[in-house]
Design a protein around this motif. Structure first.
Motif, short mmCIF file in Angstrom:
data_model
loop_
_atom_site.label_atom_id
_atom_site.label_comp_id
_atom_site.label_asym_id
_atom_site.label_seq_id
_atom_site.Cartn_x
_atom_site.Cartn_y
_atom_site.Cartn_z
N ILE A 71 44.04 38.23 -7.70
CA ILE A 71 43.71 38.56 -9.02
C ILE A 71 42.12 38.74 -8.89
O ILE A 71 41.32 38.11 -8.27
N PHE A 72 41.67 39.77 -9.72
CA PHE A 72 40.44 40.44 -9.78
C PHE A 72 39.95 40.27 -11.23
O PHE A 72 40.39 40.68 -12.22
N ILE A 73 38.58 39.60 -11.39
CA ILE A 73 37.98 39.43 -12.48
C ILE A 73 36.60 39.99 -12.59
O ILE A 73 35.76 39.63 -11.75
N LEU A 74 36.39 40.74 -13.51
CA LEU A 74 35.27 41.53 -13.61
C LEU A 74 34.68 41.50 -15.21
O LEU A 74 35.22 41.89 -15.89
N LEU A 75 33.29 40.82 -15.08
CA LEU A 75 32.60 40.72 -16.38
C LEU A 75 31.23 41.30 -16.41
O LEU A 75 30.78 41.48 -15.29
N ASP A 76 30.52 41.62 -17.07
CA ASP A 76 29.09 41.83 -17.39
C ASP A 76 28.03 40.59 -17.21
O ASP A 76 28.65 39.45 -17.99
N SER A 77 27.07 40.61 -16.48
CA SER A 77 26.53 39.25 -16.48
C SER A 77 25.69 38.89 -17.63
O SER A 77 25.21 37.82 -17.93
N ASP A 78 25.25 39.92 -18.41
CA ASP A 78 24.20 39.99 -19.83
C ASP A 78 23.03 39.20 -18.91
O ASP A 78 22.26 39.81 -18.11
N ASP A 79 22.45 38.01 -19.53
CA ASP A 79 21.23 37.49 -18.97
C ASP A 79 21.44 36.32 -18.06
O ASP A 79 20.43 35.78 -17.71
N ASP A 80 22.66 36.19 -17.43
CA ASP A 80 22.94 35.28 -16.54
C ASP A 80 22.77 35.73 -15.15
O ASP A 80 22.95 37.07 -14.84
#
Length: 205
Positions: A71-80
């Protein structure tokens, strides 16, 4: 040799591009592998950080590959902080399915920052100027989509149309100067290595 990687993503554009990215990295290192990626599961970032939402996504992703694969999960960090939040989310994902290799990656601010890191390799593509130059510190650009729009001669950047084409062409080595893409690259390689080892062990048993 066939392996499966089930993906969880945040945006509509990433639904199309993450399988392209995974296959590109696999083909460059392990051309003997056939990569199967069921259509990625889209979960909004606001939801995925909430307790229970990521876990439901991981369960769904595992069912997509019938409990066999990664399983591969990809998100944007935004301000984190990408590394910090990725570590937290990976621990939660592994509590849900510790029997599967799982990687969690957060692009610094947004996915498009990786295009900025490899901008020279995209000259002339999708209306980008022929003399486009990568910013000195691409991951500090807060509006990478806007930056790309300003470098386009015939239209503004459109995620669902431009993102797949740019993902298919951007130079992976150049993009690795962006720390979050280097992490992404290494995590995808980790998943591929885990799957190759699992298959070898099964064959040798």
């Amino acid at each position: 040799m066939t392996v499966q990687i089930s993906c969880i993503v945040e945006g509509y554009g990433e639904v199309e591009v993450v399988p392209i990215l995974v296959r590109r990295i696999a083909e460059s290192l392990y051309p003997e592998l056939e990569i199967k990626t069921p259509r990625p599961i889209r979960v909004s970032r606001d939801k995925v950080v909430k307790e229970g939402e990521l876990e439901r996504g991981v369960e769904f992703a595992a069912r997509r590959i019938r409990g066999k694969g990664a399983i591969f999960i990809l998100l944007d960090s935004d301000d984190d902080c990408p590394a910090h939040l990725a570590s937290i989310l990976r621990r939660r994902a592994l509590k849900t399915h510790g029997d599967l290799p799982i990687a969690v990656v957060l692009a610094k601010h947004e996915y498009e920052s990786w295009f900025l890191a490899a901008a020279q390799s995209l000259r002339g593509l999708r209306g980008l100027k022929d003399n486009i130059q990568s910013p000195e510190n691409p991951e500090t650009v807060r509006d990478a989509k806007g930056w790309l729009s300003r470098q386009m001669e015939d239209h503004s950047y459109r995620e669902t149309l431009d993102q797949p084409k740019l993902t298919a062409r951007f130079d992976l080595d150049e993009a690795r100067r962006a720390d979050s893409f280097d992490m992404c690259y290494r995590d995808i390689v980790f998943l591929l290595d885990e799957l190759r080892t699992s298959i070898k062990m099964t064959h040798d048993a």
